[in-house]
Motif scaffolding. Structure first.
Motif, short mmCIF file in Angstrom:
data_model
loop_
_atom_site.label_atom_id
_atom_site.label_comp_id
_atom_site.label_asym_id
_atom_site.label_seq_id
_atom_site.Cartn_x
_atom_site.Cartn_y
_atom_site.Cartn_z
N VAL A 101 54.04 45.31 37.79
CA VAL A 101 53.47 45.44 36.45
C VAL A 101 54.44 46.35 35.70
N ARG A 136 48.60 45.36 40.77
CA ARG A 136 48.23 43.99 40.39
C ARG A 136 47.15 43.46 41.32
N GLY A 188 44.51 47.68 41.26
CA GLY A 188 45.35 46.94 42.20
C GLY A 188 44.83 46.75 43.60
#
Length: 139
Positions: free
Chosen positions: A64, A88, A124
């Protein structure tokens, strides 16, 4: 004289770049050597490729913009645990068909680790792997 195998915890944050992934792999290998698992020993030769694969995946698939990835290596009671966390959540890792174009790295993790998995976190996920260490595999 028998040498003591010291284990503990190593944690660091790395830039989400190929250079960051290489540095993570090297530092894991160095820390394992400091803990009594030599570079050319079976533990280091199993855990270092796992670190390389999980770090590379964090960079390649978990990237990211302007977010780093975290790595944590812990060792206690005969088990080494490596965790790599990125921010993520929509791309969860899974082993792929070995005949495919990509996705074979997790097959390596699966082969080298005694256990591995994915744990959600905010934000995440953490991908972790454990390697059991017997006294015979230590220096």
């Amino acid at each position: 004289m028998k040498s003591e195998i010291s284990t503990g915890e190593f944690a660091a944050r790395f830039p989400s770049s190929p250079r960051g992934a290489r540095l993570a792999r090297r530092l894991v290998s160095c820390r394992l050597d400091e803990w009594g698992h030599p570079y050319d020993g079976p533990v280091n030769e199993a855990v270092t490729p796992i670190a390389a694969e999980l770090a590379a995946n964090a960079v390649r698939h978990g990237h990211v913009p302007r977010r780093d990835f975290d790595l944590r290596l812990t060792g206690s009671a005969g088990t080494l645990r490596l965790e790599v966390s990125d921010t993520r959540t929509e791309r969860l890792p899974e082993p792929k068909d070995p005949r495919g174009e990509s996705g074979r790295g997790l097959l390596l993790v699966e082969a080298l680790a005694d256990k591995w998995g994915v744990t959600p976190r905010q934000p995440g996920k953490s991908v972790w792997a454990e390697v059991h260490v017997s006294p015979a595999t230590q220096r």
